[in-house]
Design a protein around this motif. Sequence first.
Motif, PDB file in Angstrom:
ATOM      1  N   SER A 162      -6.207   7.140   8.380  1.00  0.00           N
ATOM      2  CA  SER A 162      -4.948   6.977   9.115  1.00  0.00           C
ATOM      3  C   SER A 162      -5.203   6.614  10.565  1.00  0.00           C
ATOM      4  N   TYR A 163      -6.164   7.296  11.192  1.00  0.00           N
ATOM      5  CA  TYR A 163      -6.457   6.981  12.594  1.00  0.00           C
ATOM      6  C   TYR A 163      -7.018   5.564  12.743  1.00  0.00           C
ATOM      7  N   LYS A 164      -7.843   5.147  11.787  1.00  0.00           N
ATOM      8  CA  LYS A 164      -8.364   3.775  11.840  1.00  0.00           C
ATOM      9  C   LYS A 164      -7.211   2.771  11.772  1.00  0.00           C
ATOM     10  N   ARG A 165      -6.228   3.065  10.929  1.00  0.00           N
ATOM     11  CA  ARG A 165      -5.081   2.173  10.782  1.00  0.00           C
ATOM     12  C   ARG A 165      -4.300   2.070  12.097  1.00  0.00           C
ATOM     13  N   TYR A 166      -4.047   3.211  12.726  1.00  0.00           N
ATOM     14  CA  TYR A 166      -3.312   3.202  13.989  1.00  0.00           C
ATOM     15  C   TYR A 166      -4.127   2.560  15.109  1.00  0.00           C
ATOM     16  N   ALA A 167      -5.412   2.910  15.205  1.00  0.00           N
ATOM     17  CA  ALA A 167      -6.251   2.360  16.271  1.00  0.00           C
ATOM     18  C   ALA A 167      -6.382   0.845  16.134  1.00  0.00           C
ATOM     19  N   GLU A 208       8.912   1.536   2.464  1.00  0.00           N
ATOM     20  CA  GLU A 208       9.561   0.875   1.328  1.00  0.00           C
ATOM     21  C   GLU A 208       8.850   1.202   0.022  1.00  0.00           C
ATOM     22  N   VAL A 209       7.507   1.297   0.070  1.00  0.00           N
ATOM     23  CA  VAL A 209       6.752   1.645  -1.141  1.00  0.00           C
ATOM     24  C   VAL A 209       7.117   3.050  -1.595  1.00  0.00           C
ATOM     25  N   THR A 210       7.128   3.987  -0.644  1.00  0.00           N
ATOM     26  CA  THR A 210       7.476   5.371  -0.984  1.00  0.00           C
ATOM     27  C   THR A 210       8.889   5.463  -1.532  1.00  0.00           C
ATOM     28  N   ASP A 211       9.824   4.733  -0.925  1.00  0.00           N
ATOM     29  CA  ASP A 211      11.212   4.747  -1.409  1.00  0.00           C
ATOM     30  C   ASP A 211      11.296   4.217  -2.837  1.00  0.00           C
ATOM     31  N   ARG A 212      10.512   3.180  -3.135  1.00  0.00           N
ATOM     32  CA  ARG A 212      10.548   2.608  -4.488  1.00  0.00           C
ATOM     33  C   ARG A 212      10.006   3.595  -5.515  1.00  0.00           C
ATOM     34  N   ILE A 213       8.912   4.280  -5.158  1.00  0.00           N
ATOM     35  CA  ILE A 213       8.340   5.272  -6.078  1.00  0.00           C
ATOM     36  C   ILE A 213       9.303   6.447  -6.233  1.00  0.00           C
ATOM     37  N   LEU A 214       9.938   6.820  -5.142  1.00  0.00           N
ATOM     38  CA  LEU A 214      10.914   7.909  -5.182  1.00  0.00           C
ATOM     39  C   LEU A 214      12.029   7.579  -6.168  1.00  0.00           C
ATOM     40  N   ASP A 215      12.560   6.358  -6.106  1.00  0.00           N
ATOM     41  CA  ASP A 215      13.619   5.945  -7.035  1.00  0.00           C
ATOM     42  C   ASP A 215      13.103   5.907  -8.471  1.00  0.00           C
ATOM     43  N   LEU A 216      11.870   5.447  -8.657  1.00  0.00           N
ATOM     44  CA  LEU A 216      11.282   5.369  -9.993  1.00  0.00           C
ATOM     45  C   LEU A 216      11.171   6.759 -10.619  1.00  0.00           C
ATOM     46  N   VAL A 217      10.701   7.707  -9.843  1.00  0.00           N
ATOM     47  CA  VAL A 217      10.564   9.078 -10.343  1.00  0.00           C
ATOM     48  C   VAL A 217      11.933   9.685 -10.621  1.00  0.00           C
ATOM     49  N   GLN A 218      12.854   9.498  -9.690  1.00  0.00           N
ATOM     50  CA  GLN A 218      14.202  10.039  -9.872  1.00  0.00           C
ATOM     51  C   GLN A 218      14.856   9.498 -11.145  1.00  0.00           C
ATOM     52  N   ILE A 236       0.830  -1.210   0.000  1.00  0.00           N
ATOM     53  CA  ILE A 236       0.000   0.000   0.000  1.00  0.00           C
ATOM     54  C   ILE A 236       0.861   1.257   0.000  1.00  0.00           C
ATOM     55  N   PHE A 237       0.530   2.194  -0.866  1.00  0.00           N
ATOM     56  CA  PHE A 237       1.177   3.505  -0.909  1.00  0.00           C
ATOM     57  C   PHE A 237       0.432   4.417   0.052  1.00  0.00           C
ATOM     58  N   GLN A 238       1.086   4.782   1.144  1.00  0.00           N
ATOM     59  CA  GLN A 238       0.435   5.609   2.150  1.00  0.00           C
ATOM     60  C   GLN A 238       1.453   6.544   2.781  1.00  0.00           C
ATOM     61  N   GLU A 239       0.938   7.615   3.347  1.00  0.00           N
ATOM     62  CA  GLU A 239       1.789   8.565   4.042  1.00  0.00           C
ATOM     63  C   GLU A 239       2.463   7.869   5.209  1.00  0.00           C
ATOM     64  N   GLY A 240       3.739   8.137   5.391  1.00  0.00           N
ATOM     65  CA  GLY A 240       4.481   7.480   6.455  1.00  0.00           C
ATOM     66  C   GLY A 240       5.113   8.467   7.406  1.00  0.00           C
ATOM     67  N   THR A 241       6.216   8.061   7.986  1.00  0.00           N
ATOM     68  CA  THR A 241       6.861   8.860   9.018  1.00  0.00           C
ATOM     69  C   THR A 241       7.977   9.710   8.437  1.00  0.00           C
ATOM     70  N   LEU A 242       7.915  10.993   8.724  1.00  0.00           N
ATOM     71  CA  LEU A 242       8.997  11.910   8.403  1.00  0.00           C
ATOM     72  C   LEU A 242       9.283  12.735   9.650  1.00  0.00           C
ATOM     73  N   ASP A 272       5.568   0.907  13.981  1.00  0.00           N
ATOM     74  CA  ASP A 272       5.426  -0.221  13.061  1.00  0.00           C
ATOM     75  C   ASP A 272       4.415   0.094  11.961  1.00  0.00           C
ATOM     76  N   VAL A 273       3.286   0.684  12.335  1.00  0.00           N
ATOM     77  CA  VAL A 273       2.260   1.023  11.349  1.00  0.00           C
ATOM     78  C   VAL A 273       2.772   2.084  10.385  1.00  0.00           C
ATOM     79  N   ALA A 274       3.369   3.124  10.934  1.00  0.00           N
ATOM     80  CA  ALA A 274       3.796   4.248  10.107  1.00  0.00           C
ATOM     81  C   ALA A 274       4.903   3.874   9.131  1.00  0.00           C
ATOM     82  N   SER A 275       5.734   2.907   9.518  1.00  0.00           N
ATOM     83  CA  SER A 275       6.874   2.551   8.667  1.00  0.00           C
ATOM     84  C   SER A 275       6.519   1.529   7.591  1.00  0.00           C
ATOM     85  N   LEU A 276       5.276   1.009   7.620  1.00  0.00           N
ATOM     86  CA  LEU A 276       4.890   0.000   6.635  1.00  0.00           C
ATOM     87  C   LEU A 276       5.012   0.526   5.211  1.00  0.00           C
ATOM     88  N   GLY A 277       4.633   1.789   5.006  1.00  0.00           N
ATOM     89  CA  GLY A 277       4.646   2.340   3.656  1.00  0.00           C
ATOM     90  C   GLY A 277       5.982   2.921   3.232  1.00  0.00           C
TER      91      GLY A 277
END
Length: 407
Positions: A340-345, A388-398, A188-194, A381-386
């Motif tokens: 997002s809150y549903k995911r964390y809860a 790897e997906v974000t990193d992959r898309i980041l590399d693809l765009v770059q 899943i492509f989702q907002e993560g931790t920054l 744990d929840v926030a970091s799930l996405g």
Amino acid sequence: MAPRSLSLSAYLALTRRGNGQPVYATEAERPAGELIWGHASNIDHAHALVQLAARLAQLRPDLTLLLTTPASMADIPLSASCLIREVLPEDTVANGEAFIDHWMPELCLWTGGDLQPAILNCAANADLPMFLVDANEDGIVKPGWRWFPDMPRALLNSFSMILVQNTETVTALRRLGVRDTEIAVTGIFQEGTLPLPCNEEERQELSDLLKTRPVWLAAMAQAEELDIILAAHRQVSRMTHRLLLILVPDKEADGPEFAARLHSEGYEFTRWSEGTLPEETTQILLGDTHGDMGLWYRLASVSMMCSSLKPGYGGQDPNEPAAHGSAILYGPNVSRYLTSYKRYAGAGAARIVRDEDTLAAALKRLIAPDQSAAMAHAAWDVASLGAEVTDRILDLVQDTLDVLEAV
């Protein structure tokens, strides 16, 4: 260019009817530099795209994200220094051509489903590199397309790569004729931790000063919520006498009003804007400055995400405390970040509170270091799930932008 199909040709012919309708136009100018177009089919994709663009802008300072959304999301607040927002125009050939001609994006990231055949076909005709991100089986084909049986295959073949959530979607894409080499299962492509920035000297100084004092944070609070926040703090302080509340107004301009309220109720408090540090007797630290949330999240073991206890504000982003090792509490009014809150809860990483008593009860439980640490770990744990997906898309765009730049 997307392979021509009889169904797609018929659909495009239908969209050419009604030529008297206004064609897409905008007062916004295309900025100089690289422009990537991201379409969000829902609010979670919008947040994820904005976060992705913010990371890209750090690597490519002249990059801008053109974020399109359905009209139903036009009023949802989203912000980033590298962001331009537009409502996706009605799906016609004229609109698609006008949109692409005006913005001339370097590439397109289309998230989810809700494919718009005319607009996507115009992008394909312009040789725009396109990637379908976070595809799932339900969003690939619309029910109304039963009259256009080979159109989904033609549209999907327009994408250079399709990133899917699960293997079930791979099976659906194979049935539509998409080759395995054009599909990647990423999750899943989702907002993560920054993590937010923080002055490390200030953090260390406050950490040493507070030592073993339990600290909780009321983040981005509204004046209407002060009754609940202060009453809960009084309740828990009777049991935990050294408890410190870091109270942060949602708007910096509300600092004087918050200070007046604390003074009128006889609290021992310090104002961060005045440069004073908390003492042993300080009950509340009023964080009435802008840009210090990274500091407050790092100091607090529990974060109450405000603008959620009363209706009308929509809540605040739960990914922020998750990125800094803080347990998450929130009120019932979190429409902006509901998914997002549903995911964390659901993972035991966040807990809903509704009033003074439920907030006080949650704080009494989470003041225990082992309890807050367990919730904070689950949130991470929840926030970091996405990630790897974000990193992959980041590399693809770059990689795509680098190739285009070299041509």
